[in-house]
Design an enzyme around this catalytic site. Structure first.
Site, PDB file in Angstrom:
ATOM      1  N   HIS A   1      73.958  42.520  39.190  1.00 13.13           N
ATOM      2  CA  HIS A   1      74.415  42.119  37.858  1.00 13.13           C
ATOM      3  C   HIS A   1      73.973  43.045  36.733  1.00 13.13           C
ATOM      4  O   HIS A   1      74.552  43.011  35.639  1.00 13.13           O
ATOM      5  CB  HIS A   1      73.979  40.675  37.557  1.00 13.13           C
ATOM      6  CG  HIS A   1      72.543  40.514  37.187  1.00 13.13           C
ATOM      7  ND1 HIS A   1      71.559  40.292  38.107  1.00 13.13           N
ATOM      8  CD2 HIS A   1      71.933  40.530  35.982  1.00 13.13           C
ATOM      9  CE1 HIS A   1      70.389  40.173  37.493  1.00 13.13           C
ATOM     10  NE2 HIS A   1      70.587  40.318  36.209  1.00 13.13           N
TER      11      HIS A   1
ATOM     12  N   HIS B   1      63.861  41.745  40.054  1.00 12.49           N
ATOM     13  CA  HIS B   1      64.546  40.761  39.186  1.00 12.49           C
ATOM     14  C   HIS B   1      65.884  40.322  39.786  1.00 12.49           C
ATOM     15  O   HIS B   1      66.118  39.109  39.934  1.00 12.49           O
ATOM     16  CB  HIS B   1      64.731  41.344  37.791  1.00 12.49           C
ATOM     17  CG  HIS B   1      65.666  40.569  36.916  1.00 12.49           C
ATOM     18  ND1 HIS B   1      65.416  39.267  36.520  1.00 12.49           N
ATOM     19  CD2 HIS B   1      66.882  40.899  36.383  1.00 12.49           C
ATOM     20  CE1 HIS B   1      66.427  38.837  35.771  1.00 12.49           C
ATOM     21  NE2 HIS B   1      67.325  39.810  35.678  1.00 12.49           N
TER      22      HIS B   1
ATOM     23  N   GLU C   1      75.196  47.772  33.399  1.00 13.10           N
ATOM     24  CA  GLU C   1      74.534  47.805  32.093  1.00 13.10           C
ATOM     25  C   GLU C   1      73.378  48.794  32.051  1.00 13.10           C
ATOM     26  O   GLU C   1      73.183  49.483  31.046  1.00 13.10           O
ATOM     27  CB  GLU C   1      74.022  46.394  31.776  1.00 13.10           C
ATOM     28  CG  GLU C   1      73.539  46.196  30.363  1.00 13.10           C
ATOM     29  CD  GLU C   1      73.142  44.741  30.138  1.00 13.10           C
ATOM     30  OE1 GLU C   1      72.171  44.525  29.404  1.00 13.10           O
ATOM     31  OE2 GLU C   1      73.794  43.848  30.704  1.00 13.10           O
ATOM     32  N   ASP C   2      72.604  48.904  33.149  1.00 14.46           N
ATOM     33  CA  ASP C   2      71.349  49.659  33.109  1.00 14.46           C
ATOM     34  C   ASP C   2      71.332  50.918  33.961  1.00 14.46           C
ATOM     35  O   ASP C   2      70.308  51.601  34.022  1.00 14.46           O
ATOM     36  CB  ASP C   2      70.188  48.758  33.560  1.00 14.46           C
ATOM     37  CG  ASP C   2      69.946  47.608  32.588  1.00 14.46           C
ATOM     38  OD1 ASP C   2      70.319  47.748  31.409  1.00 14.46           O
ATOM     39  OD2 ASP C   2      69.400  46.567  33.009  1.00 14.46           O
TER      40      ASP C   2
ATOM     41  N   ASP D   1      70.074  34.411  35.905  1.00 13.35           N
ATOM     42  CA  ASP D   1      69.441  35.567  35.254  1.00 13.35           C
ATOM     43  C   ASP D   1      68.528  35.106  34.119  1.00 13.35           C
ATOM     44  O   ASP D   1      67.379  35.540  33.994  1.00 13.35           O
ATOM     45  CB  ASP D   1      70.543  36.489  34.723  1.00 13.35           C
ATOM     46  CG  ASP D   1      70.012  37.614  33.852  1.00 13.35           C
ATOM     47  OD1 ASP D   1      69.110  38.341  34.297  1.00 13.35           O
ATOM     48  OD2 ASP D   1      70.491  37.754  32.711  1.00 13.35           O
TER      49      ASP D   1
ATOM     50  N   ASP E   1      57.346   5.209  27.379  1.00 12.22           N
ATOM     51  CA  ASP E   1      58.111   5.314  28.625  1.00 12.22           C
ATOM     52  C   ASP E   1      58.173   6.774  29.080  1.00 12.22           C
ATOM     53  O   ASP E   1      59.204   7.415  29.042  1.00 12.22           O
ATOM     54  CB  ASP E   1      59.514   4.721  28.464  1.00 12.22           C
ATOM     55  CG  ASP E   1      60.240   5.283  27.260  1.00 12.22           C
ATOM     56  OD1 ASP E   1      59.560   5.763  26.335  1.00 12.22           O
ATOM     57  OD2 ASP E   1      61.478   5.245  27.257  1.00 12.22           O
TER      58      ASP E   1
END
Length: 723
Positions: free
Chosen positions: A88, A64, A92-93, A155, A275
């Protein structure tokens, strides 16, 4: 062996990811070898940090971040942004700390990674609050460095591409958030490629059935119109060549989401949207743009009112092009965009063009327009957090500010102001300066006085009239559309409400202290501070505010202020004076809409938490419900000579005849009474009942109005409305 391949050979075999080779090859085309080497180091660090983690799709998690870096590499973002993209999610993880990233890759990368990270380690009352706080954190980081939002948009783009692995309920939530927030942000920053993809993916995930139907219809139209589109493109090319204008002509298919939006906006069925295809002419200079416009207008007749010059007056995000709509063969509308090569490149990549130029791709400063406009918008975002709004209010304000711009107006000096659709004169005032907005009292549009709530239209010249002592009107919040105006008004009103609540709280506590034979002015500051601390409040003013807002009972606070040694004994005969209502207390004293109390009415007051004091008539039928809480009742009276207008409702039974409403309104006007609202409550063959919401000074004024009405022959009965 190329440089990227030699780098990959340095990586441990278990950490090589599909896509890394392509990423490094792509980066090598515009970044120097030392920076590519730095990105390789970031990949190795990220792969180790995410070791063993998998996505819902089952693929290794590191795939990812690499995909996110690919998206940013396509926009030619700089090395720190690519490094941040690969890292990134590590804060957080994974157990990785921000300081570790700063030490190895620099403070700028650490700030970018932290800006993208959500606030998962803080407890919130609801998921909505957590989402809003994370969003505010990201946007404030974006104010410091706009590359934060570039990483977040990339992301979100990859997450949307892989949304099929997510449960349906969450899929719809993420898709809605993408359409409401992230696609509009990409549009605001001029990144057309990202914006279009987010819209298409969000539309497909949120409304799969609608997406399928429009896609099927577009495929059918593509087959029917392929020859038609090719013929028009050939005609335009031939006309340009004949006039010796160099340029390329592209037929383009409209995106499904833009077709869907057009159907909703016009409330039209798919069959009426003819259109579905447009044309783009890309030339070498601005002069040639206008020459090409003349050529296509000579080839096909232009539609009146459908020409927009975004070169002379760029959009709020810096986008530049000429737009025109023509009557094609068989009367079919043809949309044409005409722009230069620079305009085309920047229209596709927007603010990202700034980093393309910084990395040496182009020596021109064509990205400056996007950067300057983005900085102007970010400055508005910077002002909003200081308004004291909650995270949810902040998020809602940003959503409002992301709506596409449609209005271009001028200051008296000829400066252009770009405002959202339906912006008013008050929005214009705040766009000039917060002080102008706070002190505006009137507006002139094209030299004519107009109400402040008047929506502005393209090309108007707007002049704001200010007064030194003027202040924002609470009613403005109901019609302003820009985030800056809304935030500034709310900030002022919250400060105003605080001051009013403190003053009212002092009066209420002073009244309660009379019951225990104490005087507020004689109570030592230390005792007030101690009482506030016992209630987990910081200052006596905060305590007064809580009392004024009805969140603390004055009687209970008064007992806390009694001397602890028990030496003070209140006199049993002491009776507090009623709290005097002057009508000037502002927002912390309100008047019940069920009974409409006015001066000289016998009144009672109910303490409503958060609203302060609510005044009712003693005859109000709703008092029966409130009397179950006697500790929340307050004895009040009117001050003499109250100087303001109060709302009151009057029911008038009238005989049906032509013009009766106009006659009654005229009669009321002769008594110098303002009519706020009128409604027809009941009607039969011979009579009608009219409900008037009037503004009067007091009971004497109301009696004068009623007396005048009863003299009219068509009036059968006049009564004051009470709940």
């Amino acid at each position: 062996m190329d440089y990227a391949s030699s780098i990959l050979n340095l990586l441990p075999t278990g950490r090589r990811s599909i896509g890394v080779n392509q990423l490094l090859n792509k980066l090598e085309t515009y970044l120097p070898p030392a920076q590519v080497d730095r990105i390789r180091d970031a990949y190795e660090f990220g792969a180790e940090a995410h070791e063993g983690q998998k996505r819902l799709s089952g693929e290794p998690y590191i795939a990812h971040p690499v995909a996110v870096a690919h998206i940013l590499a396509d926009l030619h973002m700089d090395a720190p942004t690519i490094v941040a993209a690969i890292l990134h999610d590590v804060i957080e993880d994974t157990p990785t700390a921000k300081d570790e990233i700063a030490e190895r890759f620099g403070a700028d990368v650490a700030e970018l990674v932290d800006g993208v990270s959500k606030l998962d380690h803080i407890q919130f009352r609801s998921r909505a609050e957590a989402q809003a706080e994370s969003f505010r954190k990201m946007l404030l980081a974006m104010v410091r460095d706009i590359r934060v939002i570039m990483v977040k948009l990339a992301d979100r783009t990859h997450n949307m591409r892989t949304l099929g692995s997510v449960p349906p309920a969450k899929r719809r939530t993420v898709a809605r958030e993408t359409l409401e927030i992230y696609a509009p942000i990409a549009n605001r920053l001029g990144i057309h490629t990202v914006k279009s993809e987010l819209e298409e993916l969000g539309f497909k995930a949120l409304y799969p059935g609608r997406h399928r139907i429009i896609e099927k219809a577009l495929k059918k139209a593509r087959g029917n119109q392929k020859q038609f589109v090719g013929k028009i493109a050939d005609n335009v090319r031939t006309a340009l060549e004949k006039a010796q204008v160099k340029g390329r002509v592209e037929g383009r298919e409209k995106h499904l989401y833009s077709i869907y939006q057009k159907m909703r906006r016009k409330r039209a069925p798919l069959t009426s949207i003819v259109d579905m295809f447009g044309f783009r002419i890309v030339v070498d200079s601005i002069d040639t743009c206008y020459r090409a416009l003349g050529i296509v207008h000579g080839l096909y007749r232009p539609m009146p009112g459908r020409f927009k010059d975004y070169i002379a007056i760029p959009r709020i995000n810096g986008y530049q092009s000429l737009h025109t709509t023509l009557f094609g063969p068989n009367g079919m509308p043809i949309e044409v965009q005409i722009r230069t090569e620079d305009m085309h490149r920047i229209a596709e990549s927007g603010i990202a063009a700034h980093w393309q130029y910084k990395t040496g791709e182009d020596s021109s400063d064509a990205g400056r327009a996007y950067r300057d406009r983005a900085s102007e918008w970010l400055q508005h975002l910077m002002e909003m957090p200081h308004s004291g709004n909650s995270a949810e209010e902040f998020m809602e304000s940003v959503k409002l500010d992301l709506f596409p711009d449609k209005v271009y107006v001028f200051t008296p000096r000829g400066e252009i102001r770009r405002l959202p659709r339906n912006a008013t004169a008050v929005d214009f005032a705040y766009s000039v300066h917060t002080d102008i907005g706070n002190h505006c009292v009137a507006a002139k549009v094209d030299r004519r006085l107009v109400p402040l709530r008047t929506p502005l239209r393209n090309g108007q010249t707007v002049e704001i009239i200010t007064a030194k002592g003027a202040t924002p009107n609470p009613a403005w919040v109901n019609f302003v559309v820009t985030a800056k105006a809304r935030a500034a008004i709310r900030h002022y009103l919250k400060g105003l409400k605080h001051g009013e609540a403190v003053e009212l709280g002092k009066r209420m506590l002073s009244q309660a202290l009379q019951d225990v034979s104490l005087v507020l002015k004689k109570i030592p500051e230390e005792r007030l501070q101690a009482a506030a601390a016992e209630l987990n409040l910081k200052t006596p003013d905060e305590l007064f505010e809580k009392i004024g807002l009805g969140e603390r009972l004055a009687a209970l606070v008064a007992r806390r202020l009694l001397p602890a040694d028990g030496t003070h004994q209140p006199e049993p005969a002491t009776q507090a004076e009623p709290l005097a209502i002057a009508g000037t207390e502002g927002m912390v004293v309100s008047y019940a809409r069920c009974c409409f109390p006015i001066p000289n009415d016998p009144i009672m007051a109910y303490l409503s938490s958060g609203r302060g004091v609510v005044i009712h008539r003693e005859a109000c039928g709703n008092l029966r419900n409130y009397r179950k809480q006697p500790d929340k009742w307050l004895t009040v009276t009117w001050q003499p000579n109250v100087d303001r207008l109060f709302n009151v409702e009057v029911r008038i039974d009238v005989a049906n005849r032509m013009g009766v409403l106009a006659a009654i309104a005229s009669n009321i006007a002769t008594t110098e009474t303002n009519i706020e609202h009128v409604a027809v409550d009941e009607r039969d063959g011979d009579a009608s009942t009219l409900i008037f919401d009037l503004q009067v000074r007091d009971r004497k004024h109301l009696a004068h109005v009623i007396k005048n009405l009863r003299k009219m022959p068509e009036v059968l009965r006049v009564t004051r409305v009470i709940a």
